[in-house]
Scaffold this motif. Sequence first.
Motif, PDB file in Angstrom:
ATOM      1  N   GLY A  12       0.829  -1.199   0.000  1.00  0.00           N
ATOM      2  CA  GLY A  12       0.000   0.000   0.000  1.00  0.00           C
ATOM      3  C   GLY A  12       0.857   1.240   0.000  1.00  0.00           C
ATOM      4  N   THR A  13       0.241   2.387  -0.176  1.00  0.00           N
ATOM      5  CA  THR A  13       0.957   3.665  -0.141  1.00  0.00           C
ATOM      6  C   THR A  13       1.435   3.952   1.275  1.00  0.00           C
ATOM      7  OG1 THR A  13      -0.358   4.525  -1.972  1.00  0.00           O
ATOM      8  CG2 THR A  13       0.762   6.137  -0.591  1.00  0.00           C
ATOM      9  N   VAL A  14       2.646   4.482   1.396  1.00  0.00           N
ATOM     10  CA  VAL A  14       3.192   4.813   2.712  1.00  0.00           C
ATOM     11  C   VAL A  14       3.467   6.306   2.779  1.00  0.00           C
ATOM     12  CG1 VAL A  14       4.187   2.545   3.131  1.00  0.00           C
ATOM     13  CG2 VAL A  14       5.545   4.266   1.953  1.00  0.00           C
ATOM     14  N   VAL A  15       3.401   6.847   3.989  1.00  0.00           N
ATOM     15  CA  VAL A  15       3.621   8.274   4.233  1.00  0.00           C
ATOM     16  C   VAL A  15       4.929   8.431   5.002  1.00  0.00           C
ATOM     17  CG1 VAL A  15       2.697  10.374   5.292  1.00  0.00           C
ATOM     18  CG2 VAL A  15       1.144   8.682   4.281  1.00  0.00           C
ATOM     19  N   MET A  16       5.746   9.421   4.590  1.00  0.00           N
ATOM     20  CA  MET A  16       7.025   9.645   5.245  1.00  0.00           C
ATOM     21  C   MET A  16       6.840  10.572   6.447  1.00  0.00           C
ATOM     22  SD  MET A  16       9.721   9.883   2.057  1.00  0.00           S
ATOM     23  CE  MET A  16      11.006   9.051   3.007  1.00  0.00           C
ATOM     24  N   HIS A  17       7.500  10.221   7.544  1.00  0.00           N
ATOM     25  CA  HIS A  17       7.413  10.992   8.775  1.00  0.00           C
ATOM     26  C   HIS A  17       8.808  11.276   9.297  1.00  0.00           C
ATOM     27  CE1 HIS A  17       3.065  10.547   9.137  1.00  0.00           C
ATOM     28  NE2 HIS A  17       3.206   9.264   8.848  1.00  0.00           N
ATOM     29  N   GLY A  18       8.931  12.341  10.047  1.00  0.00           N
ATOM     30  CA  GLY A  18      10.207  12.677  10.655  1.00  0.00           C
ATOM     31  C   GLY A  18      10.354  14.168  10.833  1.00  0.00           C
ATOM     32  N   ASP A  19      11.519  14.560  11.379  1.00  0.00           N
ATOM     33  CA  ASP A  19      11.789  15.966  11.640  1.00  0.00           C
ATOM     34  C   ASP A  19      12.691  16.528  10.552  1.00  0.00           C
ATOM     35  OD1 ASP A  19      12.133  18.439  12.681  1.00  0.00           O
ATOM     36  OD2 ASP A  19      13.264  17.833  14.443  1.00  0.00           O
ATOM     37  N   LYS A  20      14.011  16.444  10.734  1.00  0.00           N
ATOM     38  CA  LYS A  20      14.937  16.962   9.734  1.00  0.00           C
ATOM     39  C   LYS A  20      15.034  16.035   8.524  1.00  0.00           C
ATOM     40  CE  LYS A  20      17.804  19.550  12.971  1.00  0.00           C
ATOM     41  NZ  LYS A  20      19.168  19.744  13.526  1.00  0.00           N
ATOM     42  N   ALA A  21      14.996  14.732   8.767  1.00  0.00           N
ATOM     43  CA  ALA A  21      15.032  13.746   7.683  1.00  0.00           C
ATOM     44  C   ALA A  21      13.834  12.821   7.861  1.00  0.00           C
ATOM     45  CB  ALA A  21      16.333  12.952   7.708  1.00  0.00           C
ATOM     46  N   VAL A  22      12.992  12.737   6.841  1.00  0.00           N
ATOM     47  CA  VAL A  22      11.789  11.913   6.947  1.00  0.00           C
ATOM     48  C   VAL A  22      12.066  10.510   6.406  1.00  0.00           C
ATOM     49  CG1 VAL A  22      10.200  13.851   6.850  1.00  0.00           C
ATOM     50  CG2 VAL A  22      10.948  12.777   4.734  1.00  0.00           C
ATOM     51  N   THR A  23      11.376   9.525   6.957  1.00  0.00           N
ATOM     52  CA  THR A  23      11.542   8.132   6.551  1.00  0.00           C
ATOM     53  C   THR A  23      10.179   7.470   6.450  1.00  0.00           C
ATOM     54  OG1 THR A  23      11.721   7.290   8.817  1.00  0.00           O
ATOM     55  CG2 THR A  23      13.769   7.997   7.751  1.00  0.00           C
ATOM     56  N   ALA A  24      10.172   6.329   5.783  1.00  0.00           N
ATOM     57  CA  ALA A  24       8.959   5.509   5.694  1.00  0.00           C
ATOM     58  C   ALA A  24       9.386   4.065   5.490  1.00  0.00           C
ATOM     59  CB  ALA A  24       8.064   5.967   4.545  1.00  0.00           C
ATOM     60  N   THR A  25       8.627   3.137   6.060  1.00  0.00           N
ATOM     61  CA  THR A  25       8.894   1.713   5.897  1.00  0.00           C
ATOM     62  C   THR A  25       7.750   1.088   5.111  1.00  0.00           C
ATOM     63  OG1 THR A  25      10.165   1.590   7.951  1.00  0.00           O
ATOM     64  CG2 THR A  25       9.308  -0.476   7.060  1.00  0.00           C
ATOM     65  N   ALA A  26       8.097   0.466   3.997  1.00  0.00           N
ATOM     66  CA  ALA A  26       7.094  -0.164   3.130  1.00  0.00           C
ATOM     67  C   ALA A  26       7.273  -1.678   3.180  1.00  0.00           C
ATOM     68  CB  ALA A  26       7.228   0.332   1.697  1.00  0.00           C
ATOM     69  N   ARG A  27       6.177  -2.397   3.135  1.00  0.00           N
ATOM     70  CA  ARG A  27       6.220  -3.857   3.062  1.00  0.00           C
ATOM     71  C   ARG A  27       6.010  -4.275   1.610  1.00  0.00           C
ATOM     72  NH1 ARG A  27       5.839  -8.325   6.412  1.00  0.00           N
ATOM     73  NH2 ARG A  27       4.956 -10.174   5.411  1.00  0.00           N
ATOM     74  N   ILE A  28       6.806  -5.260   1.168  1.00  0.00           N
ATOM     75  CA  ILE A  28       6.715  -5.765  -0.200  1.00  0.00           C
ATOM     76  C   ILE A  28       5.731  -6.923  -0.240  1.00  0.00           C
ATOM     77  CG2 ILE A  28       8.021  -6.603  -2.174  1.00  0.00           C
ATOM     78  CD1 ILE A  28       8.816  -3.818  -1.161  1.00  0.00           C
ATOM     79  N   ARG A  29       4.832  -6.924  -1.216  1.00  0.00           N
ATOM     80  CA  ARG A  29       3.836  -7.977  -1.339  1.00  0.00           C
ATOM     81  C   ARG A  29       4.506  -9.334  -1.530  1.00  0.00           C
ATOM     82  NH1 ARG A  29       2.277  -5.757  -6.035  1.00  0.00           N
ATOM     83  NH2 ARG A  29       1.938  -7.889  -6.768  1.00  0.00           N
ATOM     84  N   CYS A  30       3.940 -10.356  -0.914  1.00  0.00           N
ATOM     85  CA  CYS A  30       4.480 -11.713  -1.074  1.00  0.00           C
ATOM     86  C   CYS A  30       4.378 -12.192  -2.519  1.00  0.00           C
ATOM     87  CB  CYS A  30       3.758 -12.683  -0.147  1.00  0.00           C
ATOM     88  SG  CYS A  30       4.199 -12.512   1.597  1.00  0.00           S
TER      89      CYS A  30
END
Length: 281
Positions: free
Chosen positions: A185-203
């Motif tokens: 699914g779509t993921v949103v990046m979060h953070g302060d100075k550097a934003v990150t996001a963790t995505a899961r890959i479909r099986c």
Amino acid sequence: MALSGMAGAAWATPTVDPPRPLPSGAQLSVHPGDRVEISTEARSSADTRNGARVLSGAFKEGGILRMDDRLVVAVMTISCAAAPGSYEVRLAAPAGEAAAASDVGRLWGNVQVAQADEPTRAECERRVAALPPQSQEENWGADAPWPQTPWHVTSVRAGGELTAHDNSQLAGEGDVRLSSPGFTGTVVMHGDKAVTATARIRCDAQPGLYVVQRAEGGKPAQVWARYRVTPPDAGCHDPAPQAQVHRTMPSNSRIIGAASALAVAGAGIYVWLRIHRRATR
């Protein structure tokens, strides 16, 4: 019969000679159709960095230095139409960077193109046309946050997770959304100075190269990164979507209203008690 067909196909596969290295300051004798490789330590100078262009009148087309762990590497093909003679090989700034009109780049070395007759040049054209496209993928090493550039390719198993980092310090908290055909699914990046996001890959994501689209605010989405999916572990399954839990919480207005009602009720009881005491005296 099938074995004979397979053997014939194997014999028909053209062999590709490895590129010939051109060290800094050297002159290399080449023939039309030869491939030339430049390889040097990354960031050893301002010229030898990822994205720097490699230019020469002898090349079919210019090359680009790309990260390969601790090295930057570029492979170029000598043009089948190159006239015999000596040609300079120069390093220039990456495309898109401002450079003075007089800046011709740093001299890296020279190639000496040999004489070739017309049949040789015709055979060269056929051989070069059969070459696979030059890879644009970059390997920044295991310690580098992904992605450093849109062509920084990292590998992940289907069913695994991939953490994306945006270190540009231009992205805002919650403003950037990442999407890809391989994500669950779509993921949103979060953070302060550097934003990150963790995505899961479909099986069920098929092995291969995937792109990641980055959308920020109302701007059009653009290709931002690439990753390679490898086969999943046995028994891989995607987690079931989690149902959202809705809890009824009192609003501020309800809390204030309840407090006011209690205050009014308390005042009424106080007045009633005073009247009752006077009546019983």
